[in-house]
Scaffold this motif. Structure first.
Motif, PDB file in Angstrom:
ATOM      1  N   ALA A  27       0.874  -1.123   0.003  1.00 26.49           N
ATOM      2  CA  ALA A  27       0.206   0.218  -0.194  1.00 26.49           C
ATOM      3  C   ALA A  27       1.151   1.198   0.035  1.00 26.49           C
ATOM      4  CB  ALA A  27      -0.695  -0.226   1.469  1.00 26.49           C
ATOM      5  N   ALA A  28       2.360   0.992   0.287  1.00 23.57           N
ATOM      6  CA  ALA A  28       2.953   2.508   0.538  1.00 23.57           C
ATOM      7  C   ALA A  28       3.826   2.457  -0.758  1.00 23.57           C
ATOM      8  CB  ALA A  28       4.069   2.102   1.871  1.00 23.57           C
ATOM      9  N   LYS A  29       3.026   1.634  -1.794  1.00 21.00           N
ATOM     10  CA  LYS A  29       3.995   1.566  -3.364  1.00 21.00           C
ATOM     11  C   LYS A  29       5.092   1.210  -2.554  1.00 21.00           C
ATOM     12  CE  LYS A  29       1.205   5.030  -5.570  1.00 21.00           C
ATOM     13  NZ  LYS A  29       1.383   6.572  -5.790  1.00 21.00           N
ATOM     14  N   GLU A  30       5.569  -0.115  -1.406  1.00 19.84           N
ATOM     15  CA  GLU A  30       7.401  -0.705  -1.869  1.00 19.84           C
ATOM     16  C   GLU A  30       6.645  -1.229  -2.290  1.00 19.84           C
ATOM     17  OE1 GLU A  30       8.700   1.660   2.696  1.00 19.84           O
ATOM     18  OE2 GLU A  30       7.024  -0.091   2.446  1.00 19.84           O
ATOM     19  N   ILE A  31       7.956  -2.153  -3.017  1.00 18.59           N
ATOM     20  CA  ILE A  31       8.332  -3.569  -2.840  1.00 18.59           C
ATOM     21  C   ILE A  31       8.336  -4.399  -1.961  1.00 18.59           C
ATOM     22  CG2 ILE A  31       9.098  -5.605  -4.951  1.00 18.59           C
ATOM     23  CD1 ILE A  31       9.737  -2.288  -6.644  1.00 18.59           C
TER      24      ILE A  31
ATOM     25  N   GLY B 154      16.622 -16.866   3.816  1.00 13.86           N
ATOM     26  CA  GLY B 154      15.216 -16.508   4.654  1.00 13.86           C
ATOM     27  C   GLY B 154      14.897 -15.331   5.032  1.00 13.86           C
ATOM     28  N   VAL B 155      14.080 -14.910   4.207  1.00 13.57           N
ATOM     29  CA  VAL B 155      15.162 -12.771   4.570  1.00 13.57           C
ATOM     30  C   VAL B 155      13.337 -12.827   4.316  1.00 13.57           C
ATOM     31  CG1 VAL B 155      15.447 -10.176   5.060  1.00 13.57           C
ATOM     32  CG2 VAL B 155      16.915 -12.172   5.484  1.00 13.57           C
ATOM     33  N   GLY B 156      12.598 -12.070   4.757  1.00 18.90           N
ATOM     34  CA  GLY B 156      11.212 -10.854   3.937  1.00 18.90           C
ATOM     35  C   GLY B 156      12.040  -9.648   3.558  1.00 18.90           C
ATOM     36  N   VAL B 157      11.941  -9.004   2.029  1.00 14.79           N
ATOM     37  CA  VAL B 157      12.628  -7.736   2.404  1.00 14.79           C
ATOM     38  C   VAL B 157      11.176  -7.564   1.897  1.00 14.79           C
ATOM     39  CG1 VAL B 157      14.085  -6.305   0.273  1.00 14.79           C
ATOM     40  CG2 VAL B 157      14.957  -9.181   1.201  1.00 14.79           C
ATOM     41  N   VAL B 158      10.963  -5.376   2.232  1.00 14.56           N
ATOM     42  CA  VAL B 158      10.915  -5.074   1.479  1.00 14.56           C
ATOM     43  C   VAL B 158      11.378  -2.833   1.136  1.00 14.56           C
ATOM     44  CG1 VAL B 158       8.713  -2.753   2.414  1.00 14.56           C
ATOM     45  CG2 VAL B 158       8.976  -4.639   3.039  1.00 14.56           C
TER      46      VAL B 158
END
Length: 1633
Positions: A32-36, A42-46
């Motif tokens: 929603a913040a136009k981030e990807i 093992g890492v979730g990346v924003v």
């Protein structure tokens, strides 16, 4: 010593290079913040494209392989691989965990999808059945689960336009799922002639029941319902890996490298061919696509992320790059610039800018790259290849300088010398080659000392020496450039190494943990300036150590993120960063090095990162000004609640000792005694380590706990009632707001320290909620806690209960206690929590207080969010001992260890008030004020703001009222509990006393017991109802056992004592002390008569000789018995010859002979008074008349030792004066009664549970009317009433007849024996007798999948009829082609009834018009008048049981249970079908956890619950809420066959089961099942028979059961006891209609 502490610096993850494109799809979205949002390793990346900044979620422990975005596009769900994979739901803003879902899938989570409103989440596992699971993710609760498919599932999606519909696709299938209740029902898509049967890779749902799917050949299939209606051919040139639906339409991406956009009706809009763009390349494959507005995100197979603006579709922007599939091993840093070089098995070498976080150069090589090095001036880059060659490139333009191949095996390590003259190249063939750089890399030397492959190299600063490590862990040194090995330690001693990357060596000894494989640390790099060392290992962990670290097991800091082995790690040239690379995750991590641990830096650390040392406690430096803990608090915090053996170990230990039983059980054993005992009164109260555990009930009785007993004390009548549902120490107690229910929490039912040869299976500690009037359990809560429960509290509305565990995390759980369900859970604190209190105004809020913390909690879905109280400058970080809420939801009050009361508003401390001298242990809130109690023994009444103390009460002996039941041991005892009610203040003290304080001042002592310390000494008076006890608390006490039940006298001793004895005339009392001395006191005044001190070890037993009591035998732990002449006060004899400490002594009736037991289990005899050792044959021992029998050894009491006698001791015994009944106490806390003599092993007994720990002593009173028992560490004195044979009060009993069965019990009947031994072959899975060919008619028109050709139905059974489809429906895909209708068989009549091994399976329906029964796999409704039959045919194997729901709300509802093969919830598992007998509609199908089959079913009184019994070895009993398909409770029923189990006709919570040699009476309490065995003891010579059937009388408490023996009988039971036995004909079944 420096290496023994972790470094003060730390690392912070700054950037991750890479994206997981291989083997994954649909894993790239806009938030929603136009981030990807995406993942790698093992890492979730924003990632924020505008700020070029990354945030990281690191809640996973292995590779993330699936991702789903919540419809609101803020929350993210990610699933991982692993042995026990789990799903994390986390916030993309804060990167904090919201929920964790686990314990269902195995191997990994392949797919995830949220439903339209985001309330439910569906997941697909990587297990063999590709299980599909639907979650209520906020509550962490699984709603439904079903096998997905036999082959891999690639995608799953909720139908956003049809509620409760899902679609999944994968290898050669697509399935359309319906979710109804808890059942997931699949229907396979029908391909027909419209399209080829092929693998479906992705899908998206649209309106009007349309589904679009991408196929392996590049076509798009369009589905209407479950039918394929058209295909869009050639949508892509190859497989379509991703399909994304948005408001504008659909986007697809495929292996052809193209992105295609479609409108909402799937008409093409445009095509974007990434291969033809500037950034494109041949072989580009799209794995993920996301379309939002005018932006499109694309993820590729080769770990790239593109962003495309639709208006400039030919100019995609490359956001992220990473290495492609293949191991990543090569890493080097530039010597002067912030650059890192990596090389991989993908044959590419890449140069990364550490400042810009970008790839700045790339070059593709001919071979996979395994190592890299940059020379000192940064001009040359050397690359070691997997084929044994190495290549040198110019860094500036990546052109080749030289390519040399001198070796055949991989080059694993290479390094330039510090002066740039030489290049050392280490090979897997154990050699190191030296090349001259100036001579165009001519070989100038060779090192051949290693016997294994070369792993690491380091040059000396002067370039004269080289050190190497090899695969054997050897460290070798060579002189350069020739390569001669150096063996002199003196020559190497002064060498300074230019770098340190070797894993072996004195300087890095500390990096190795104990017992590690020498190869599990892959890489090391030393920072000489910062004196720190970084390592990378096979477990995906980066560690920081001090350098040098010389001693093994050095402390470190660890950092996670890589999902597999970290292959290499290096410091940047200026030591600002650490670069690490993952082998299998082929990602590059860039860590920021923070030299000093400062607060401002710590604030920027990601929440998942832990600054705590891995193997050390967190620092207490910021708490250095906190005063020392109070001695009582310190003592309490150190309690471990550990033991060697526990009650629940008993079944396991018996199982291990089965061989020993065989010889014993073949002999006929004496039955258990006719006498029984009943708990009458308990002296004691647990105050020494508990608090706030004392309350008034609704009717003014007092409830508290001691040992394993919940006690309700009537202070007017001086009587007690007991809750005996616990089997170990109760540690906490609270009362319901209505004062009618009590919750008690116990310590762990499991073993922490056990003999090494025993197998450990731990159990969860339990919380019991029970009714104070009926003393019956209402609910039992288990799970989520370990070790024990330290605190419990009800909510203001009484619907919820909060509990705190004493595990390492002090877990907090919020329960819906009536349902037995966990609502929320959270880790409480690393330090002990003393109290939990729920907010009386807001049920979602609570507080906890404990060691140096106060926390304020708020329920958030399935979790609890906690905030530490903010103290500021108003106080110190004290330990909080108690807490209550005040007059508003924001106000809270806590008592500290320093005597202050802290006043809190929200989470902020607003004021402190000095309340007591010493800790404030208890606090109680009134309507207009508070009451506090402290260690100073003062009770204080306060106003409602703690501004004024209104009144104080001091607990003093002088203030005791005349009606007190005992004597106060000391003034101002430490107060541990306070409660108000009925015009009084109720007080519990640390000394085990309960007092009632009148508001006018007088104090009444109600109950008391021994203080902390083991209690062993016990003696009963020779002719009065009194007893004496002596304890490690250094007191000698006299107790009245008559109705007054009070302590008559007490005396403090200089030392603790372990034994005591009255003289035969009752005038003297001898007491043995722990220091080896003993004394004789006046039995009335307890004043000293005489004392002796001849031994150094404790006195273990002491006995007067019978008659005149002339002699006194004194046994000690130094293996001697001293004999004293009481008249002359002189020692006249010493008994020698024991090899161990003395445990028990007994005199013969003449006073001439002593019988002695020792710790070595010796039975010895000594002649008095000289102490001469005698040898007496066993046969003669029985003929001797003994004045008392407290021995635990000898033929006369051989049977008192249990099967597990080697593990647990029988600690005490005592024989009645009529020589008929022997009482024993043991280490497991059991009190047992045996017939005397108990000859032969493993005698039968009656067993009683009330003590929580070892029973140290047992004694009958002079007239055998009462038995007195002592609990060692539970410090309780329990008085039991002896109920003689022939008399028995009608009450529940807690005893059992025996702990082993023998063949003489019961009788023999051939039919019963055959049925018990029957083996149920699974007909549906057995081999066909005759080969079968062709396809069944109702399967002919379906797609010819392998499964369906074989006629095997996989997955869960759909709750619909499986009757053949109508012919016209089968013709839908063959319009225009006429076929003759398919003929099929219709079942018309069935001859037969299953009676040979079933019972209670024929019932009348419709007032006798119909009969319902079963045979084979058919349920049959037979009309009596017409003889016609109708059939229920949904079972797929033999039906074994049938029952009819008797409740008028559920007319004609039938439950049938069938045979099954396993308990894995698959199609082969046993199942129970609930169906309507009239229309044959399936209402519910329960896939059971039973294995083999279901042998009995029964509906409850309300018809809402269903009881089932399995044929598994434990004969599991399960209770179901059948309409929801929810399992409520389950427990092992019996180790032998259960034939019938039925609910009482008036109950939803009570039922009875009968079977081979047992009857059991069951109670459902919350989610727990409690059972008690039926007793036969009121009948003469009654023995437990095999029971075959049951029925309930007009009074529901009366149960009739039928025995199966040669002489058949009906037995009538009331509660647990049989009262009548009548002969009857051979039994089959019973029915009272």
């Amino acid at each position: 010593m420096a290496a023994r502490s972790a470094p003060s610096c730390h690392l912070r993850l700054e950037w991750v290079y890479g994206y997981r494109g291989h083997q994954c799809r649909n894993n790239l979205y806009y938030t929603a913040a136009k981030e990807i949002v995406y993942f790698v390793a093992g890492v979730g990346v924003v990632y924020s494209p505008r700020e070029h900044r990354q945030k990281f979620y690191r809640g996973h422990s292995d590779d993330i392989i699936s991702l789903a975005l919540h419809p609101e596009r803020v929350l993210v769900a990610t699933g991982q691989v692993g042995k026990e994979p789990y799903i994390c739901i986390w916030d993309s803003y804060t990167v904090q965990t919201i929920s964790v879902l686990k314990d269902v899938h195995t191997h990994g989570i392949a797919c995830l999808a949220f439903d339209l409103d985001g309330q439910r989440l569906v997941s697909v596992g990587l297990d063999s059945k590709n299980a599909v699971c639907v979650w209520d993710w906020k509550r962490g609760k699984m709603l439904s689960m079903a096998p997905g498919h036999t082959d891999r599932i690639f995608d799953i999606s909720w139908d956003l336009y049809q509620p409760n519909k899902l679609v999944s696709c994968g290898v050669k299938h697509i399935k359309f799922w319906s979710l109804c209740g808890n059942a997931l029902t699949p229907k396979r898509g029908v391909f027909g002639k419209t399209g080829d049967l092929q693998t479906i890779l992705c899908l998206a749902c649209a309106r009007d029941e349309l589904t679009y799917s991408g196929a392996l050949n590049g076509d798009i299939y369009v589905w209407k319902g479950i039918n394929l209606i058209r295909t869009i051919q050639g949508a892509h040139a190859a497989g379509i890996f991703s399909m994304n639906a948005c408001e504008e339409g659909f986007a697809t991406g495929g292996r052809d490298g193209c992105i295609r956009l479609w409108d909402l009706t799937f008409k093409p809009i445009t095509v974007i061919d990434l291969r033809e763009t500037d950034q494109g390349y041949k072989g580009l494959s799209v794995r993920s696509v996301c379309w939002r507005g005018d932006h499109i995100l694309v993820g590729t197979q080769d770990s790239e992320i593109f962003e495309i603006v639709v208006q400039e579709r030919n100019k995609p922007f490359l956001i992220m790059q990473g290495h492609c599939e293949g191991e990543l091993w090569a890493l080097a840093v530039h010597p002067t610039k912030p650059l890192a070089v990596t090389g991989s098995d993908d044959r590419s070498v890449r140069i990364w800018s550490l400042v810009d976080h970008a790839l700045i150069a790339r070059c593709n090589m001919e071979e996979p790259i395994r190592c890299a090095a940059v020379n000192a001036d940064g001009i040359h880059l050397a690359l070691g290849m997997k084929d044994g060659s190495f290549t040198v490139l110019r860094v500036r333009d990546m052109t080749e300088v030289v390519h040399i191949k001198d070796r055949k095996e991989a080059i694993h390590e290479l390094k330039y010398s510090p002066d740039g003259t030489y290049l050392a190249v280490g090979c897997n063939d154990s050699s190191v080659d030296i090349y001259g750089v100036a001579q165009r890399y001519k070989k100038v030397g060779e090192c051949l000392g290693s016997l294994s492959f070369i792993t690491h190299l380091d040059w000396s600063s002067d370039s004269r020496y080289l050190q190497t490590n090899d695969g054997n862990g050897k460290r070798l040194f060579y002189r350069m450039p020739g390569g001669k090995e150096v063996t002199s330690t003196e020559e190497i001693k002064g060498v300074h190494w230019a770098s340190w990357t070797c894993v072996s060596g004195l300087e890095v000894n500390g990096i190795w943990p104990k017992y590690s494989d020498i190869n599990d640390i892959n890489s090391v790099d030393g920072n000489y300036i910062g004196q720190v060392l970084v390592t990378a290992d096979d477990y995906g962990i980066i560690k920081l150590f001090r350098y040098p670290c010389l001693r093994k097991g050095a402390k470190f800091r660890k950092y996670i993120g890589h999902s597999a082995h970290v292959t290499n790690v290096r410091w940047s040239h200026d030591y600002q960063w650490v670069i690490s690379i993952g082998g299998a995750d082929h990602s590059v991590f860039q860590w920021k090095f923070i030299p000093e641990r400062k607060l401002k830096d710590a604030l920027h650390i990601a929440p998942q990162e832990s600054l705590a040392d891995s193997h050390s406690d967190e620092s207490d430096s910021d708490l250095s000004d906190v005063p020392e803990l109070d001695s009582e608090i310190e003592q309490e915090t150190q309690l471990t609640y550990r033991r060697q053996v526990y009650k629940e170990d008993l079944p396991q230990l018996k199982e291990q000792c089965k061989e020993k039983q065989k010889s014993a059980t073949s002999k006929r054993r004496e039955r258990a005694p006719g006498n029984s005992i009943r708990l009458h009164f308990v002296h004691g109260y647990r105050g020494y380590d508990c608090r706030s555990n004392l309350f008034y009930t609704q009717i003014g009785e007092i409830v508290y706990h001691v040992a394993a007993v919940g006690v309700i004390y009537n202070r007017q009548q001086n009587t007690q009632r007991f809750y005996l549902g616990h089997d170990d120490d109760i540690l906490c107690l609270t009362i319901h707001p209505l004062k009618d229910y009590v919750a008690t929490g116990q310590r762990r039912k499991g073993r922490n320290e056990v003999y090494r040869f025993l197998l450990y299976v731990g159990r969860d500690p339990s919380i019991h909620i029970w009714d104070t009037e009926t003393i019956k359990p209402l609910s039992i809560l288990k799970g989520h806690h370990q070790c024990g429960i330290s605190a419990v509290d009800f909510s203001a509305d009484g619907k919820r209960l909060a509990s705190v565990g004493i595990d390492d995390s002090h877990t907090i759980v919020l329960w819906d206690w009536k349902k037995g369900e966990k609502l929320s859970i959270a880790r409480g604190s690393k330090d002990k929590i003393f109290v939990v209190k729920m907010n009386p105004y807001v049920p979602d809020k609570l507080i906890t207080a404990g060691i140096k913390h106060m926390k304020f909690w708020r329920k958030a879905g399935g979790g609890l969010i906690g905030r530490k109280g903010y103290i500021g400058t108003l106080g110190k970080n004290d330990t909080m001992m108690c807490a209550v809420y005040g007059w508003t939801e924001e106000m809270a009050f806590s008592g500290t260890s320093t005597g202050d009361v802290c006043i809190w508003r929200d989470i902020f401390l607003v004021k402190t008030v000095k309340a007591h001298d010493g800790p404030v242990f208890s606090m109680h809130a009134l309507e207009k004020g508070f009451v506090t109690g402290g260690k100073d023994g003062i009770i204080a009444l306060w106003d409602d703001s703690f501004e004024r103390c209104l009144k104080t009460y001091a607990i003093k002996r002088a203030a005791l009222a005349p009606g007190s039941k005992g004597l106060l041991l000391e003034d101002n005892p430490s107060i541990r509990a306070i409660s108000l009610g009925h015009g009084h203040i109720l007080v519990g003290t640390k000394n085990g006393e309960i007092l009632e304080v009148d508001k006018s001042g007088p104090i009444t002592l109600l109950v008391q017991g021994h203080m902390e310390g083991e209690v062993w000494g016990l003696a009963t008076h020779p002719y009065l109802p009194i007893c004496a006890t002596v304890s490690d608390d250094k007191t000698l006490r006299i107790w009245d056992l008559s109705p007054s039940h009070c302590m008559l006298a007490v005396r403090k001793l200089k030392k603790g004592g372990r034994c005591c004895c009255f003289s035969p005339d009752g005038k003297a009392l001898a007491v043995g002390l722990n220091d080896g001395s003993f004394l004789m006191a006046n039995a009335d005044t307890l004043e000293d008569l005489v004392s002796f001190h001849h031994r150094k070890d404790m006195i273990s037993d002491i006995r007067f000789s019978p008659g005149s009591g002339k002699y006194l035998a004194v046994a000690s732990h130094d293996s001697f018995i001293d004999i004293y002449n009481v008249m002359s006060s002189k020692r006249v004899g010493i008994c020698k010859g024991a090899t161990s400490y003395i445990t028990h002594i007994d005199w013969d009736i003449r006073g001439k002979l002593l019988q002695v037991n020792t710790g070595a289990k010796e039975q010895l005899f000594f002649e008095a008074p000289r102490g001469k050792k005698q040898t007496i044959p066993s046969v003669e021992v029985e003929k001797i008349a003994w004045a008392s029998w407290t021995s635990v050894l000898g033929l006369c009491c051989e049977g008192i030792w249990p099967v597990i006698g080697e593990v647990t001791d029988v600690t005490a015994s005592c024989l009645t004066s009529d020589k008929m009944v022997l009482a024993t106490g043991d280490d497991l806390g059991f009190v047992k009664l045996f017939r005397y003599p108990t000859k032969g092993k493993f005698g039968k007994f009656k067993r009683y549970v009330a003590h929580s720990t070892h029973v140290t002593n047992v004694r009958w009173t002079y007239d055998d009317s009462m038995l007195v028992t002592l609990g060692g560490t539970d410090m309780s004195l329990m008085v039991w009433t002896n109920e003689m044979e022939g008399y028995r009060e009608k009450r529940p009993c807690d005893s059992e007849e025996s702990d082993i069965d023998s063949e003489e019990d019961g009788g023999y009947d051939s039919d019963v024996t055959r049925e018990n031994e029957i083996s149920y072959t699974i007909r549906a899975l057995s081999t066909n007798i005759r080969p079968m060919f062709g396809i069944k008619p109702h399967l002919q028109q379906k797609e010819p999948s392998t499964d369906e050709r074989q006629g095997v139905v996989r997955g869960s059974r759909p709750p619909v009829s499986r009757a053949p489809p109508q012919p016209e429906k089968l013709q839908t895909n063959n319009v225009g082609k006429k076929k003759r209708p398919i003929e099929d068989l219709v079942l018309e009549l069935v001859f037969g009834y299953r009676g040979r091994d079933c019972r209670n399976n024929v019932h009348y329906l419709n007032d006798g018009d119909d009969i319902i029964y079963h045979t084979a796999s058919i349920g049959i409704l037979h009309n009596v008048a017409t003889g016609s039959q109708s059939f229920y045919q949904e079972h797929n194997d033999d039906i074994l049981c049938l029952t009819v729901n008797q409740h008028p709300k559920f007319i004609n509802i039938v439950a049938t249970g069938q045979v099954g093969d396993s308990a894995d919830m698959s199609a082969a598992a046993p199942s129970i079908h609930i169906w309507d007998a009239m229309n044959k509609q399936t209402l519910s199908i329960l896939r059971c956890y039973h294995s083999k089959g279901v042998c009995s079913v029964s509906f409850s009184a309300t018809g809402k619950l269903l009881l089932s019994v399995g044929l598994d070895p434990e004969h599991t009993i399960t209770i179901w809420r059948w309409q929801e398909g929810a399992k409520i409770a389950s427990r092992a029923g019996h180790n032998q066959r259960i034939f019938v189990a039925e609910f009482r006709p008036d109950s939803d919570t009570q039922f009875v089961s009968v079977g081979v040699k047992h009857v059991k009476f069951w109670t459902l309490a919350g989610r727990a099942l409690l059972s008690k065995k039926g007793l036969l003891s009121t009948l003469e010579d009654a023995r437990m028979q095999t029971m075959l059937a049951i029925a309930f009388g007009a009074v529901p408490s009366v149960v009739m059961s039928v025995c199966g023996k040669i002489t058949y009988c009906v037995e009538s039971w009331r509660e647990l006891t049989t009262g009548l036995c009548l002969p009857c004909t051979p039994p089959c079944e019973m029915d009272l209609s």
